[in-house]
Every structure is written in structure tokens, then in C-alpha cells.
Design an enzyme around this catalytic site. Sequence first.
Site, mmCIF file in Angstrom:
data_model
loop_
_atom_site.group_PDB
_atom_site.id
_atom_site.type_symbol
_atom_site.label_atom_id
_atom_site.label_comp_id
_atom_site.label_asym_id
_atom_site.label_seq_id
_atom_site.Cartn_x
_atom_site.Cartn_y
_atom_site.Cartn_z
ATOM 1 C CD GLU A 44 -2.943 1.146 2.288
ATOM 2 O OE1 GLU A 44 -2.794 0.370 3.232
ATOM 3 O OE2 GLU A 44 -3.863 1.959 2.202
ATOM 4 C CG HIS B 5 -6.136 0.723 12.494
ATOM 5 N ND1 HIS B 5 -6.896 1.860 12.422
ATOM 6 C CD2 HIS B 5 -5.594 0.560 11.264
ATOM 7 C CE1 HIS B 5 -6.817 2.368 11.208
ATOM 8 N NE2 HIS B 5 -6.027 1.599 10.482
ATOM 9 C CD GLU B 6 -2.952 -2.024 10.656
ATOM 10 O OE1 GLU B 6 -3.453 -2.224 9.535
ATOM 11 O OE2 GLU B 6 -2.597 -0.891 11.048
ATOM 12 C CG HIS C 141 -7.769 -1.947 7.901
ATOM 13 N ND1 HIS C 141 -8.603 -1.022 7.326
ATOM 14 C CD2 HIS C 141 -6.654 -1.255 8.279
ATOM 15 C CE1 HIS C 141 -8.023 0.181 7.365
ATOM 16 N NE2 HIS C 141 -6.833 0.067 7.944
ATOM 17 C CB ALA D 117 0.583 -2.116 11.587
ATOM 18 C CG MET D 118 0.186 -3.205 4.865
ATOM 19 S SD MET D 118 -0.844 -1.777 4.403
ATOM 20 C CE MET D 118 -2.109 -2.596 3.448
ATOM 21 C CD GLU D 119 -4.930 -2.167 5.620
ATOM 22 O OE1 GLU D 119 -3.966 -1.705 6.258
ATOM 23 O OE2 GLU D 119 -5.612 -1.485 4.830
HETATM 24 N N1 TRP Z 1 -3.188 0.834 5.701
HETATM 25 C C1 TRP Z 1 -2.219 1.068 6.732
HETATM 26 C C2 TRP Z 1 -2.991 1.334 8.000
HETATM 27 O O1 TRP Z 1 -3.726 2.254 8.104
HETATM 28 C C3 TRP Z 1 -1.334 2.242 6.464
HETATM 29 C C4 TRP Z 1 -0.005 1.955 5.877
HETATM 30 C C5 TRP Z 1 0.903 1.071 6.323
HETATM 31 C C6 TRP Z 1 0.614 2.597 4.783
HETATM 32 N N2 TRP Z 1 2.039 1.147 5.577
HETATM 33 C C7 TRP Z 1 1.875 2.059 4.633
HETATM 34 C C8 TRP Z 1 0.205 3.577 3.928
HETATM 35 C C9 TRP Z 1 2.750 2.493 3.632
HETATM 36 C C10 TRP Z 1 1.061 4.007 2.907
HETATM 37 C C11 TRP Z 1 2.307 3.469 2.785
HETATM 38 O O2 TRP Z 1 -2.946 0.607 8.926
HETATM 39 ZN ZN ZN Z 2 -5.670 1.673 8.505
#
Ligand code: TRP
Ligand code: ZN
Length: 868
Positions: free
Chosen positions: A120, A296-297, A300, A261-263
Site C-alpha cells: 500500500e 486497527h489492522e 480492516h 502497520a499494514m493490514e
Molecule cells: N493501511 C495502513 C494502516 O492504516 C497504512 C499503511 C501502512 C501505509 N504502511 C503504509 C500507507 C505504507 C502508505 C504506505 O494501517
Molecule cells: Zn488503517
Amino acid sequence: MSQQLQAKYRKDYTSPEFMITDIDLTFDLLDEDTKITAISKVVKQGTNSTLSLDGEHMELLSVHINEEQWSEYEVTPSHLYIHGLPEQFELQIVTKVNPSKNTALEGLYKSGGAFCTQCEAEGFRRITYFLDRPDVLAKYTTTVIADKAENPYLLSNGNRIDSGELEGGRHWVKWMDPHPKPSYLFAVVAGQFDVLRDQFVTKSGRTVDLEIFVDQGNLDRAPHAMSSLINAMTWDEERFGFEYDLDIYMVVAVDFFNMGAMENKGLNIFNSKYVLANDQTATDTDYLGIEAVIGHEYFHNWTGNRITCRDWFQLSLKEGLTVFRDQEFSSDLGSRAVNRINNVRIIRGPQFSEDASPMSHPIRPEKVIEMNNFYTLTVYEKGSEVIRMIHTLLGEENFQKGMQLYVERHDGTAATCDDFVVAMEDASEVDLTQFRLWYSQSGTPLVKAKTEYNQSDNTFILELEQTTEPTLDQPEKQALHIPMNVELYSKSGSVLPLIIDGESIDSVLDFKQESQRFIFENINEEPVISLLREFSAPVKLEYDYSDSDLMFLMVNAKNEFARWDAGQNLIAKYLRRNITLYQANQDFVLPENVLDAFKGILLSEVLEPAFIAEMLTLPSQNEVAGWFKPVDVDAIAEALGFMKKTIAAELSDELTAMYHTLKQENYSVDHPSIGQRSLRNICLSYLATTENGDALVVSQYQSATNMTDTIAAMNSANQAQLSCREKLMSTFSEKWTHDGLVMDKWFMLQGTNPAKDVLSVIKETMSHSAFSLKNPNRTRSLIGAFFNQNPVNFHSIDGSGYQFASEILVTLNESNPQIASRMIDPLLKYRQFDETRQNLIRTELEKLSKLDNLAKDLYEKIAKALEA
Ligand code: TRP
Ligand code: ZN
């Protein structure tokens, strides 16, 4: 700024010309040259027989169509155009990338010893050529191949379906994700980890394996993340009825990560800051942060993954809603009032400041050059406030009906913000026509309130007026639908029923016009009004409260948030007055009865310690800066310092007594204990400015059994510039040099050090063995803290802070543009300052704008700032 950069507009959305329904990926992982084979099933949607795929920062090795080598294509730095294509075909693309050299931390990179990905918003296009947009949903099958000794764990999304051994010590694992998803949710991880395992049984009786992967040796720091995950899964079933949908849920903690973090579907990747905690290494704030981000993650999975965004302009569809959900999660598990207070601080401080900057944008932006620049406080936090207003207007029951309808209609698809609003309207029959403006209008509305009591006819008149200042992106503003939550109190503290035109109404007024009058009837004595209760809308409120009304509300308002807000208003009045006095070279003032009001709060036997701590916390320097133009950083710092010292001196007996009463025998991370520590440490921060400060702080540092109390002691020493500071700092860094996450707390103290010569110390600190500009957490704690939380030194009138910022940005622009772009924000706001500082900052921005290799992240922001 000679780059040719294309802005994209929300209005230009068109659906994709081709669909990719399935993709089979093979990663042959090597540090320097990883080969990626992607085999996709592609179906033409329109009439165009040229397929344009996104792709950058990689080498194209081959293109095959239906297993035949294809030569009708062109490659540019950003695209692959393939010509002469049939209606339906199999596309095979082989690419090569270098994970070791990837310091931008987008696409496939190495974090320490492990391979990981961040896709993302537009990182998948650094892995293979693809339709890298969120409305292309495909089923992913992924084979990961790597050296077995170095990478015993090979992970991707979905379920593990096969594995095997290869020659030369390599092995492979194959994963299949049954849920079609956009490319930004794809992930691969390979490395050597310790794993914490548990299980969760969903409400319909399915067992889910939970696995948290951490660097070897860190297993004792993973349990809090695991219990937070289980709490999140339980809560989402109970409050929203949402159940998890795969057999496995994995969380991997990595040290190099641009965000929190990333979902990624079934395989969340986390900044290790939001996973790792034990009582020796983490503060209470860290524990709460982990709970919130794990939540949060996880949330998602429904709001983001099952229902994703049609295009990136709709980002708030998933982020605003998911922030709302994580805030509710934290509030249901902990103190609702304390959570609300802290969320409101973020809106009134940094979010209002973003609204007032050249980067101002609506929660659903209209124009974007670099998408990474729009993961903002506006999209996330104001986005959550917009969802909260819908919740306020509909009530919990109708809101939940709306959520169910939204899922029924859009599950498995890519949706828009408007789809969400329509579902809320249809489920509740509440008309949100005018309310939709909150999605398209940027800036912070100002609400001016006036009241008048008429004894003759027992009416109380509330007159409201709303205006929104023009912003750089949008000169014309319209009246918004503002839910205005109010209450009226009698002198004895009872709540007066609200009657308008003979009818009882509830406490939320629909304020929809530029100016509107509300006439409350049957009011038999002059009441005290509590306005914008619960911060029912993200607006600035101006109302001429008397000191005595505020002191009355601090004690009598029926909800804690309103009491806190009254206290903040009272502090704000004297901060403003003292700033003016300072500028006129006159003495500061703080009347006895104001001090008594806060003494009363401190001594209260009914209020919870966590809440008292919030009542006694002064607004941040940045929040106060937002009240003025031009901003006088020195006057603000002096006035805040005076308030702190005066409260400390006048209440020193009570603060000391409270400090000792709250001493705990054992450390435990439950909400009441966290609240006690937070009040005790607020007391310490006041007492640090008194005669006994040094002795108290040293004694707390020496006897601390946990990181919360240790850091509180150091922070007090730092802010009050106590003579023990140097010794505490060196003892701490000797003990923790090996641990980057713990050292971040130390770097932050260096960055925020209010001492005058601090810039040279910060430059020296950059060569500390634990520091690296390549690591975003280190950069944020030392450099970010200096830029954002050391206003007097950063804005030093000799321009040294700005020059330093510019040097750092030159380096980061090359190594990690996303982090560079986050770091530049304080410079964008130069117009808030006096002319000397404006010129100094503009000079640095102009220098940066002329860089040959200026990344589009910085380009977009600098261009806006200079055009303003
Ligand atoms: N979607 C992620 C969140 O809100 C955000 C995110 C994680 C992100 N890593 C990223 C957005 C790198 C842009 C680039 O939890
Ligand atoms: Zn998010």
C-alpha cells in the site's frame, strides 16, 4: 522542479479496461537479485487492445502471452504497454528486483535479516508489472522460494497449501488466498523468527490459528500483542457482528517500516514498535498503542479488505471507518473519557494545523500527485470524526443497521465513500444530503456561539454562526450540517430539559445554516450552557465563557469530557492572556480561584486518577500555536512554563501528597493501575520544577521497576532541565544501547531537549551506534522530535534549525522519500510565523525545490507551499 508530474483527479475515475481475475506468483528470493514470475489471467473489458500495466524500479526479463514469447510491448520508467492482445489470455511476466538496496521500504525489501513487502498504496508495482489499483480484485497463489537455513519461515496471504525442498539448501512454500483482493493487500515475508502461537474460536465455532512472528530472542515481548488480538477478535464479533474468515491470522514484526502497520490479508506486517512490549522495555503508552494498532489492522479485515476502496481518493472509506472502530474498541476496553480526550487533542492540535497548512484537503481528496502524501491526520482522524458524527446523528442501533446493510451490499467489492453514506441513510432514514459536504469540503469550521437569557418569558436563546476560512485547495466554503451537542444546567447543577416550540428535544441540535437561533423554553433561571459536548463535531468553538461558568462546568457537567473541556477552556483563557502580557513586557497572572479549581480536581475523591491526570495536563505548545497568527514560539513557551511552575508552586503540598499516596508495590498493566501511574507521573512533572525536583526525580529513576516510571523520571528531568539529567541519560544509554526500540525513547528526549545548545548535541547524537537515518523509527524519534516538539530551538531566529532540516531532507529524499515527505511538514507551515522566519524557511524550501532528483512526494508538498 522540472519533473514532469501528473496529478490525478477524483473526477477522472474510469473503470479498468482489463480485469485480472487470478494471479500466480513465484518469488525466487535472493538478497541482491530476486526473480519474480507472475502468471495472470486477463480479460478485456473495453475495446482497447493495449494493456497498460504499472511498474517501476525493476528490471523486466520477459513477457509471454499464452505461453508464447511476446515482443509487441514498450517499457517506460513507469509502465509496460503490451499491444495486440486477444479478448482473454494468460500473461506471464518475469521481473528482477534488488531487495538489499531498497531503502524506500516500498515493494520487496530487507528489514534486518528478513525479506518483507509493503504494497500500500502503490508498492506492488515495484514487484511486477500489474494493474496496481484497488478496484482490480484477483485471487492470489504465491510460491516463495529461499535459502532454508536463513529463511526457515516463508509466508504469504491465505492458507498454506504445499511445500517442498530444493537443491542447494533451498526450500519452498505455496500459499493460496481464496478471497479476491487488490494488489495493495498482497504480502510476502521470509526469514528466521520466533513464533508465539495461540488459537481463537469464532462465534460460529471455527478455530483460527494465531501466529505472531518476532525477531529471535523477543518472544517474551509478544504476549501483549497476542491478547490484544484476541480481544479485538472478540470485540468485533460482539459489537459489530464481524467474524474472521480464514483459518490462520499472522502478524510479523519488523524493525524497518515506514508507518505503524499494514493490514495485508491474513498476514499483517507491523512496525515492531506496535508489537513488542514487556514491562522493562515498554511504557503504558506503548501498551495502549499496541492494543489500538493490533485492533486497527484486525478491524480492516472487514472495513478495508472484504470491502475495499474503488480508488485511492476513497481512502477514508476504510481508514476513517477503521480508526472509528479502533477508537471504540479502546474506549470499550478502557476509559471512554480518556480515549475521547486524547483523540480530541489530536484533532485540535495537529489535524487543525494540517487544515490550516498548504496541504489542506477534504477527507476525500480531489487531487493527488503522490498517494503516500494522503495518509494524513485529515483522512484518518478527521475521517473518523465524520463517521462519529454519523453515529451521533443515527444512534448506535441505526448505525449498526447501516453497517450491516453496507456489508450486505458491498462485500467482496471495491466501494466509494458515497456507497457508505447511502447505506447509512437507507438503513436509518436519516437524510444526510447536506452532511455529505463533510467529505468534500476542507478546512476547519469556526462556530461562534452567543446566548441570551430572557427572564420575562423564561427563554434562553442560543445563537450559532458558522464560517469556514478559505483554504489553499478550496476558496469557497458552504454551511455544513453540524451536530451540536448541548446541555443546560441550573445553578444547583441539575440538567434542564430542552424544549423548543413546546416539544422536548434531545441534546443534539442540527445546526445547518450559516446562522441559526435555538430558543429554549421553560427556563426558569439563568442557566449555564455546556456546548459541543463530546466534541460532537470537528470545529473550533468560540464562546465567551466566564471564569465562573467554566469552574462550574468543571465540577457539575454530567459527562467527564465536558468537565475536562471546561478546564481546558479555563487554562486557554489564561494562556492567551499571559502570552499577550509577555509580549507587552508585563507580569504573568493566574488568579487564586483558578488555582483552587484545579486543586479541587486534584483532591477529588470521586474522579478516577486517569481522568484527573488529563485535567491537569496543559495543552501542547503546538496546540496553542494554532490559536495565533503570527505564532510567537518564545512567548508560548514562556507562558506555558509560567503556568506549570505556578501550579506546581501553589499546589506543591497536594501534588507531593498525591505523588506518595499513588506509589505502587507491583507493576500491572490494567486500566486502573495505568491511571494511577499516569496521575503520579503528572504530579512528578509539576514537582520537578520545584526545589525538591532533582531529588524526587533521581529517586524515582533509581527505584523504578518498569519503563513507564523510568521514562517519566527522565522526561521530567529533561523538561525541567534538572542537573541530574546528564547522569540519567548516560546511565540509560549504557544499559540499552543494543535495543533500538528502547533507545527511541532516549533519542526522543535528546530531540526534545529544551536546552539552548541542543542542535550540536543532536548532530553528535546522529553518530550514536544505535542511530541510523535508514531506520524510520530512529529518524522520527530524534529528528522528528526536534522538528515538531522542540519549537524554541527548531524555530531559532538564526535559522540553524531550518538549515539542519534541509540537510536531513536532502538525504532522506534520496533514501526514503516517504519519510522525507512526513518530516517536511513543519516547514510547510511557514506562513504562520513572523516575516524573518518565513523568509528563512522559504529559502530552504526553494533550495530543496531545485534538487535534481526531487521525489514526487516532496515535490507535491513544496510546490503547494511555495505557490500558497
Ligand atoms: N493501511 C495502513 C494502516 O492504516 C497504512 C499503511 C501502512 C501505509 N504502511 C503504509 C500507507 C505504507 C502508505 C504506505 O494501517
Ligand atoms: Zn488503517
